[in-house]
Design a protein around this motif. Structure first.
Motif, mmCIF file in Angstrom:
data_model
loop_
_atom_site.group_PDB
_atom_site.id
_atom_site.type_symbol
_atom_site.label_atom_id
_atom_site.label_comp_id
_atom_site.label_asym_id
_atom_site.label_seq_id
_atom_site.Cartn_x
_atom_site.Cartn_y
_atom_site.Cartn_z
ATOM 1 N N GLN A 93 7.897 38.665 -2.905
ATOM 2 C CA GLN A 93 7.182 38.234 -4.086
ATOM 3 C C GLN A 93 8.101 37.353 -4.912
ATOM 4 N N SER A 126 -0.587 22.376 -0.555
ATOM 5 C CA SER A 126 -1.169 23.035 -1.725
ATOM 6 C C SER A 126 -2.552 23.598 -1.434
ATOM 7 N N GLN A 165 -4.349 28.136 1.920
ATOM 8 C CA GLN A 165 -4.524 29.407 1.217
ATOM 9 C C GLN A 165 -3.609 30.496 1.731
ATOM 10 N N ARG A 202 -0.418 30.180 2.126
ATOM 11 C CA ARG A 202 0.883 30.095 1.463
ATOM 12 C C ARG A 202 0.881 30.935 0.190
ATOM 13 N N PRO A 203 2.035 31.437 -0.228
ATOM 14 C CA PRO A 203 2.090 32.259 -1.445
ATOM 15 C C PRO A 203 1.591 31.476 -2.657
ATOM 16 N N GLU A 204 1.065 32.196 -3.617
ATOM 17 C CA GLU A 204 0.484 31.562 -4.793
ATOM 18 C C GLU A 204 1.538 30.824 -5.611
ATOM 19 N N GLU A 228 4.227 29.301 -4.536
ATOM 20 C CA GLU A 228 4.543 28.019 -3.896
ATOM 21 C C GLU A 228 3.424 27.009 -4.143
ATOM 22 N N ARG A 229 2.153 27.454 -4.028
ATOM 23 C CA ARG A 229 1.050 26.536 -4.258
ATOM 24 C C ARG A 229 1.014 26.049 -5.702
ATOM 25 N N ASP A 230 1.366 26.920 -6.649
ATOM 26 C CA ASP A 230 1.425 26.495 -8.053
ATOM 27 C C ASP A 230 2.501 25.438 -8.251
ATOM 28 N N LYS A 261 1.274 22.150 -6.873
ATOM 29 C CA LYS A 261 0.278 21.540 -7.751
ATOM 30 C C LYS A 261 0.947 20.882 -8.955
#
Length: 889
Positions: free
Chosen positions: A649, A869, A872, A874-876, A878-880, A883
């Protein structure tokens, strides 16, 4: 032509066409009114016969209906003939005259009753007749009145018409002929005898089924394998099937069986004997086997993949295909490791590509397969192509002799490893010889290997091979494992990025020279030329960085300007070299390559004097700080990716074991422990390379922190700090260095100097926040702060460059030397021959990528960021972060 009776010639001529049409219309009216019942009876009778009503009605009912139909038809015909009268001309004139106002035709035929013989009266009458004749000339034929609704109040005519149309669409005119069998003397049993038959071609032919009852007797062609089905109705034995097309033997159903079905496999006859029977002469259309042939010779791509075109055809389409590749021992050069017989190995079987859409009866496709790691790669083989149709027939091409395409290696050591890998796969009896050869080629590793890690891995392979040989013959698992390692080492030697730019340049030159001698393809030439350009650019950049330290950045007074070469001239030289190779002029290409080698050996990067001073020193220091900050940001991003890859996490501290092998001792490279702006070097050998490992490490550089150059092998002192703390310490060191550089920066009191200091203060604050985020484990937040710090550093450097430009007089520097464009000495160019940027900025204002390449590269990076990005999985966190990058750029 004579005129109409009772009409003057002048008045009758214009009325001829209208009078004729009117008279024909009157004829049609009287025919329809007199004979419509007869027509309705005929249509109704034909509809009943075409539907086969006579075949289902009792004979008595049929004859009763026939008598009534004949009587009714006779009565209506007699009535119509009796009431029909041909229209006269006078009747036609009267109908035509009735359509005109004032009845002018009647006026024309009238006689003058009063005043005859009086000239004035006759003149008036003549004028009246002329006016009426003119009005009659405009007469038009009257349309006939065909409405007979009052004569047919029940619309019987429409009932008969609808029945007749339905019979034409869905009945058969041939059924009318069955009336001839309804007369006296016809056998009652024959009336019920009937048959049906169908011919169903194989489904893969795509041909429709045939209904035998609609096919006249005579010759009939059907595809081989068609299914023939017969149904016999009536008394058993009344109809008999006589056929010679099935070739059936043994227990065969009786010829009079009501239901029969068999396949048509040969020419012959088919006869249905009995009432209403027929006979056909069946001819079978054979399904030819498919044909397939290779088109042209097998080619090899730059990566070593095989490409072979082929053409296949079949009557009804190819459904499958495969190729078989066999080793051609007769053309094999049986030397060295190939001298002994090979171990049994199955031929290579590959499926052929077929068109996904479109017609498969005649097509051309391309085989694309990768055999680079197969033991037969680069050896003589034969390839045979096979095609199969839906009937199970198979067509084959003749065996084509080719050299199985594989990857070509230009590095001598890579070639040796690949050849020994092939030998051990050829026959495991070659294993002792392979071990000896590998020890021989690696006897002097300093001369043979440019990468120490490759030698360590090869030494491990040799020891593993020798230890397995002491136990006995190699097993399949060990043999394949050793072969895989040798292949990966060969690729690492051939394609690996060398740390030393000069060695990389020499390697690229050697590979290009080897390609010239061996006659490489145009694709390989283009690939090798790209590698040479990259190695040359890297070498020139490294040479430019080392020039100030070696004292070679100042030109000699006696240097001839004509001996200087710009980047454009060097690029033209490379283009000429590639053109000579593509044209096959190997001798000229070899000479030009030798000239290029000498040029690279004697190359020095120089620049004009007058580039010292506090401002330049401050600019150089800030450039180094920016570079160190960029490297630290890259390492932070790498740790963030590793953290996601381990499923942790956000906010957790990743373990030391997850840092992409940075803590192992394979290469002896530790984390940077040198303060920014200083250099360190460390090497070490770890125990995981198959050796005991002494763990020796060494570091160089002034101001080196403890452990800066220590490798992480078994002999080095392990770093107990977590990766996040190591990154935070490096960030803190960069912040301290920036403070020292800010204190020594010139330009105090000037607008540009104060702006530069303000920007550096913002950079320092961003570094402090990045350090706090690193210590808290917030790698994503640290990346954002580091990006802010780098942007502030760039702004400070721009302000510093503007301050330096304003302090100098226009056209001269502090030493009174002439300045060129952008306020720089005319001789100063970067290692690639480009002018430096305006306002003292690091780098150049010129585009590094010419043309559309810069936009293409930017588009590729943005597309990759968008793809990641949107993933889905990928960890949240990393996507944030991705973005936020997209929102910024």
């Amino acid at each position: 032509m004579t005129g109409l009776p009772d009409l003057p010639e002048t008045a009758a001529r214009p009325l001829r066409r209208a009078l004729l049409l009117t008279r024909l219309g009157m004829v049609s009216e009287r025919l329809v009114r007199g004979f419509w019942p007869a027509v309705a009876i005929v249509m109704a009778v034909l509809a009943c016969l075409m539907f086969g009503l006579q075949d289902v009605l009792p004979l008595e009912a049929f004859w009763a209906g026939s008598v009534l139909a004949v009587l009714g038809l006779g009565w209506t015909l007699w009535r119509g003939v009796r009431g029909f009268r041909w229209p006269s001309r006078a009747e036609a004139l009267g109908r035509l005259d009735a359509t005109l106002p004032g009845r002018p035709i009647q006026a024309i035929t009238d006689r003058q009753a009063i005043g005859a013989g009086d000239a004035a009266s006759e003149a008036v009458w003549a004028a009246h007749v002329a006016r009426m004749a003119e009005r009659a000339g405009a007469a038009r034929a009257r349309a006939p009145d065909l409405k007979i609704a009052r004569r047919d109040p029940f619309a019987l005519r429409y009932v008969a018409l609808v029945a007749f149309v339905m019979a034409v669409l869905f009945g058969s005119i041939l059924r009318v002929a069955s009336v001839s069998q309804m007369g006296p003397g016809v056998d009652a049993a024959a009336e019920t005898a009937a048959w049906e038959g169908w011919v169903e071609p194989p489904a893969y032919t795509g041909k429709p089924s045939l209904y035998l009852a609609d096919i006249p007797a005579g010759p009939l062609s059907v595809p081989k394998g068609s299914r023939l089905t017969l149904r016999l109705y009536g008394e058993v034995g009344q109809l008999i099937v006589d056929e010679t097309v099935s070739g059936r033997v043994g227990e065969v159903e009786g010829a009079s069986e009501p239901a029969q079905s068999f396949q048509v496999v040969r020419d012959g006859k088919l006869a249905i004997d009995g009432p209403g029977g027929r006979e056909w002469a069946i001819s079978v259309v054979d399904d030819k086997p498919p044909t397939i042939e290779p088109v042209g010779e097998a080619t090899r791509t730059v990566k070593g993949e095989m490409r072979q075109d082929f053409h296949a055809s079949d009557d009804y389409g190819v459904v499958a295909g495969h190729a078989t590749i066999r080793l051609d021992m007769s053309r094999l050069d049986r030397r060295y490791g190939l001298a002994i017989d090979p171990e049994p190995r199955d031929p290579i079987e590959i499926d052929l590509p077929l068109p996904v859409t479109g017609d498969r009866s005649d097509f051309t496709e391309t085989i694309t397969e990768d055999f680079t790691q197969h033991p037969w790669a680069m050896l003589p083989v034969t390839i045979t192509l096979y095609a199969e149709d839906a009937a199970g027939q198979e067509g084959a091409s003749g065996p084509a002799e080719i050299i199985l395409p594989g990857r070509r290696f230009f590095d001598v050591m890579a070639k040796a490893l690949v050849e020994n890998r092939r030998d051990i796969l050829w026959n495991r009896a070659n294993a002792p010889r392979v071990a000896q050869v590998l020890r021989a080629v690696s006897w002097h590793p300093d001369d043979a290997f440019r990468q120490p890690g490759v030698y360590l891995k090869l030494r491990t392979v040799i020891r593993r091979l020798e230890s397995e040989l002491e136990k006995g013959p190699l097993s399949d698992e060990v043999r394949d494992e050793i072969a895989d390692v040798l292949w990966s080492l060969a690729l690492e030697i051939e394609d690996g990025n060398l740390a030393d730019a000069l060695e990389r340049l020499r390697q690229a030159q050697e590979r290009l020279a080897e390609a010239i001698r061996n006659g490489a393809t145009q694709d390989e030439i283009a690939k090798l030329m790209d590698e040479l350009r990259e190695a040359m650019d890297d070498y020139i950049a490294k040479l430019a960085e080392a020039a100030p330290e070696q004292g070679t950045d100042q030109p000699n007074p006696g240097d001839d300007p004509g001996n200087m070469m710009t980047a454009n001239q060097l690029d033209e030289m490379l283009k000429q070299l590639q053109q000579l190779m593509e044209e096959g002029r190997t001798a000229e290409a070899q000479a030009l390559l030798e000239q290029l080698n000498q040029l690279m050996e004697n190359m020095q990067v120089t620049r004009a004097p007058g580039q010292g001073g506090p401002g330049q020193e401050a600019m150089k220091g800030l450039s180094e700080t920016l570079r160190e900050q960029q490297e630290l940001s890259d390492d932070t991003f790498g740790d963030l990716q590793e953290q996601f890859g381990q499923g942790q996490q956000p906010g957790q501290q990743p373990g030391a074991e997850g840092r992409d092998g940075r803590q192992d001792g394979a290469q002896g490279q530790g984390r940077r422990g040198v303060r920014p702006g200083q250099r360190g070097q460390g090497q070490g050998v770890g125990p995981d390379e198959g050796e005991g490992g002494d763990g020796q490490g060494q570091g160089q550089g002034d101001g080196q922190e403890p452990g800066a150059g220590q490798g992480s092998g078994s002999g080095g002192t392990p770093d107990t700090r977590s990766p996040g703390e190591q990154l935070a310490d490096r960030q803190d060191a960069l912040r301290d260095l920036l403070r020292e550089q800010e204190r020594g920066m010139p330009g105090a009191g000037t607008v540009e100097g104060d702006a530069a200091r303000e920007a550096l203060d913002r950079a320092g604050e961003a570094m402090d926040r990045a350090e706090e985020a690193l210590r808290e484990g917030d790698l994503a937040g640290a990346l954002d702060r580091q990006a802010e710090a780098m942007e502030a550093l760039r702004e400070g450097m721009r302000n510093l460059g503007e301050m330096m430009a304003q302090q100098q007089q226009p056209g001269q520097d502090g030493n009174g030397q002439n300045l060129g464009q952008n306020g720089q000495p005319p001789g100063l160019r970067d290692p690639l021959g480009r002018d430096p940027g305006n306002n003292g900025r690091v780098g150049t204002d010129e585009q590094l990528l010419q043309g559309e390449d810069v936009y293409r590269r930017a588009r590729e990076i943005l597309d990759e960021l968008r793809r990641r990005s949107a993933d889905q999985e990928r960890p949240e966190a990393e996507r944030d972060y991705l973005k936020r990058l997209l929102d910024r750029f």
